[in-house]
Design an enzyme around this catalytic site. Structure first.
Site, PDB file in Angstrom:
ATOM      1  N   HIS A  64       0.819  -1.219   0.000  1.00 33.11           N
ATOM      2  CA  HIS A  64       0.000   0.000   0.000  1.00 33.11           C
ATOM      3  C   HIS A  64       0.853   1.270   0.000  1.00 33.11           C
ATOM      4  O   HIS A  64       0.334   2.367  -0.213  1.00 33.11           O
ATOM      5  CB  HIS A  64      -0.995   0.000   1.170  1.00 33.11           C
ATOM      6  CG  HIS A  64      -0.398   0.262   2.524  1.00 33.11           C
ATOM      7  ND1 HIS A  64      -0.114  -0.736   3.428  1.00 33.11           N
ATOM      8  CD2 HIS A  64      -0.039   1.412   3.133  1.00 33.11           C
ATOM      9  CE1 HIS A  64       0.379  -0.217   4.537  1.00 33.11           C
ATOM     10  NE2 HIS A  64       0.441   1.089   4.383  1.00 33.11           N
TER      11      HIS A  64
ATOM     12  N   SER B 175       4.508   2.370   8.152  1.00 35.86           N
ATOM     13  CA  SER B 175       4.215   1.231   7.286  1.00 35.86           C
ATOM     14  C   SER B 175       5.422   0.881   6.431  1.00 35.86           C
ATOM     15  O   SER B 175       5.996   1.742   5.759  1.00 35.86           O
ATOM     16  CB  SER B 175       3.022   1.544   6.378  1.00 35.86           C
ATOM     17  OG  SER B 175       1.847   1.704   7.123  1.00 35.86           O
TER      18      SER B 175
ATOM     19  N   ASP C 276       0.083  -7.541   1.252  1.00 36.52           N
ATOM     20  CA  ASP C 276       0.534  -6.180   1.522  1.00 36.52           C
ATOM     21  C   ASP C 276       2.060  -6.113   1.650  1.00 36.52           C
ATOM     22  O   ASP C 276       2.590  -5.430   2.524  1.00 36.52           O
ATOM     23  CB  ASP C 276      -0.126  -5.607   2.770  1.00 36.52           C
ATOM     24  CG  ASP C 276      -0.039  -4.072   2.821  1.00 36.52           C
ATOM     25  OD1 ASP C 276       0.213  -3.469   1.762  1.00 36.52           O
ATOM     26  OD2 ASP C 276      -0.196  -3.505   3.909  1.00 36.52           O
TER      27      ASP C 276
END
Length: 464
Positions: free
Chosen positions: A107, A212, A137
């Site tokens: 992402h 992230s 992901d």
């Protein structure tokens, strides 16, 4: 008192890290002023050079809300003119090899047109995505550099609840930041936000937007996971964060080195559910454990190995599994092309079988067709359903027929979506991809399409 306890735990853990060269199990408490003065500083200095900031840029075409409308499209032709728009995303990544392989979240970098990797010494590199997988992901990137600082991967199956960990990343874009905590849970399935599904390490080390793709490391400086999401109601860290285990990262890295351009995960060809207290009597079990199999595709490798509906899979490759996501994770870290042992319970007795881990078969051939300019729904892509298509679209195992892979601009206007199953076009039964174009031409100008979506029948009528 709580602060003193946490400080004592920190000092003790760092003492273990400082004595990493000793035999495993040779544990001691701090006894000298030198021991007590230990901190995370040496560990951070060693690990942070391998954690990078990632700046991703994507150009998208903004569209007028009236653009596809047959009436208002002409009336508001000059309203909201389509124009390029730049989307930027900020995240983190981890260098995992000296020759420039970098791992991050899908992402963060997925579908980006330009990716810039910035090290903490301010060196900058252009990067390209080798493998990106939305479901996991995860993404593997490559920068053209040698002798890069990097983190070694630890076998995440050796991680235990209570271990001290550090989370390193770039939260809120403020710059590289280190936070500490412990591993607060393992085998978290389906708990992460976003598109990631599977098996996660849970930590209370603060993770915030921008973290992230960053590193979750142990006190020996080894990578145990890639930070991916938090569980929050406010948008900030509430002490429940999730990291993708290093075992899956290792499989991604291995496939990237093999030259794969998409992540290949083994296909079970089966559906199942977790065993709870309500299923115990029917399955003849004394306690809830494992995954009970509820359906198979005829080509399923589990079916070929001898498993049947009602069997309860309890281990894969020697590791306990208690959810379908955990079972898929254990198969994924093994990778396709290998054999794996599965233990299952049937009528209370345990049996171990060897299952071949295969990719979903392209049998029968999907025979994908794109409708050309002569067709009614120009640009729509349809294909025959096979195991590979079922896996790609996440459809039930019992479906057959012809599916919409891409509705195209005109198909989208009449209400079709990716994953719709085409059953009939007017009076014509759709049996193969080659039937769609001729049936649409024969039905024009007043077309009725009978389709199936999510198990529900729908009729779409339009004038061509």
């Amino acid at each position: 008192m709580l602060k003193l306890c946490y400080l004592s735990l920190t000092i003790l853990a760092l003492s273990f890290a400082a004595d990493a060269g000793r035999a495993e199990g040779d544990v001691r408490v701090p006894t000298s002023r030198a021991d007590i003065s230990l901190s995370f500083v040496p560990l951070v200095k060693e690990a942070t050079p391998a954690v990078v900031n990632i700046y991703a840029r994507r150009v998208v075409q903004s569209r007028s809300p009236f653009q596809d409308d047959p009436f208002f499209g002409n009336l508001f032709r000059d309203f909201g003119t389509s124009r390029p728009r730049v989307q930027n995303s900020l995240g983190s990544g981890v260098i995992v090899s000296a020759d420039g392989f970098v791992v991050s979240n899908y992402h963060v970098v997925g579908q980006a047109d330009q990716i810039r990797v910035v090290l903490n010494d301010r060196r900058e590199y252009e990067a390209r995505v080798l493998i990106g997988d939305e479901e996991s992901d995860l993404a593997i990137l490559k920068i053209e550099a040698e002798d890069m600082p990097h983190l070694d991967l630890r076998d995440s199956d050796t991680v235990e609840v209570g271990e001290l960990v550090l989370a390193i990343g770039n939260p809120f874009g403020v710059g590289q930041t280190v936070s500490s905590g412990i591993v607060s849970g393992l085998a978290r399935s389906g708990a992460a936000a976003g598109n990631a599904r599977g098996y996660f390490i849970q930590t209370d080390a603060p993770i915030n937007p921008g973290n992230s793709g960053g590193a979750l490391i142990d006190v020996a400086g080894r990578l145990i996971g890639i930070n991916t999401s938090i569980l929050t109601r406010s948008g900030g860290s509430n002490g429940i964060g999730f990291a993708i285990p290093a075992a899956l990262v290792a499989q991604f890295l291995d496939q990237a080195r093999q030259g794969k351009t998409a992540f290949e995960r083994p296909w079970a060809g089966a559906t199942g559910q977790s065993v709870d207290a309500g299923l115990l009597d029917g399955l003849g079990l004394s306690r809830p454990e494992g995954v009970v199999l509820t359906a198979f595709h005829p080509a399923s490798p589990l079916l070929q190995a001898g498993l049947r509906v009602g069997d309860v899979v309890v281990t894969v490759a020697g590791h306990p599994v208690n959810t379908p996501a955990e079972m898929l994770f254990r198969m994924s870290v093994q990778g396709p092309g290998r054999d794996v042992e599965m233990a299952f319970l049937r009528n209370g007795a345990e049996t171990v079988v060897t299952v071949s881990l295969i990719l979903p078969p392209e049998d029968p051939p999907r025979d994908a067709r794109v409708l050309d300019d002569r067709e009614v729904l120009t640009g729509m892509t349809v294909a025959r359903i096979n195991p590979a298509v079922l896996s790609e679209l996440g459809l039930p195992l019992n479906l057959e027929g012809v599916v919409v892979l891409d509705p195209g601009r005109f198909g989208q206007r009449v209400g079709l979506r990716r994953g719709d199953i085409l059953r009939r076009i007017d009076r014509f039964v759709v049996e193969g991809p080659g039937d769609v174009g001729p049936a649409l031409r024969a039905a024009a100008p007043n077309v009725a399409i009978e389709a199936e979506r999510g198990g529900q029948r729908l009729i779409l009528r339009f004038r061509a």
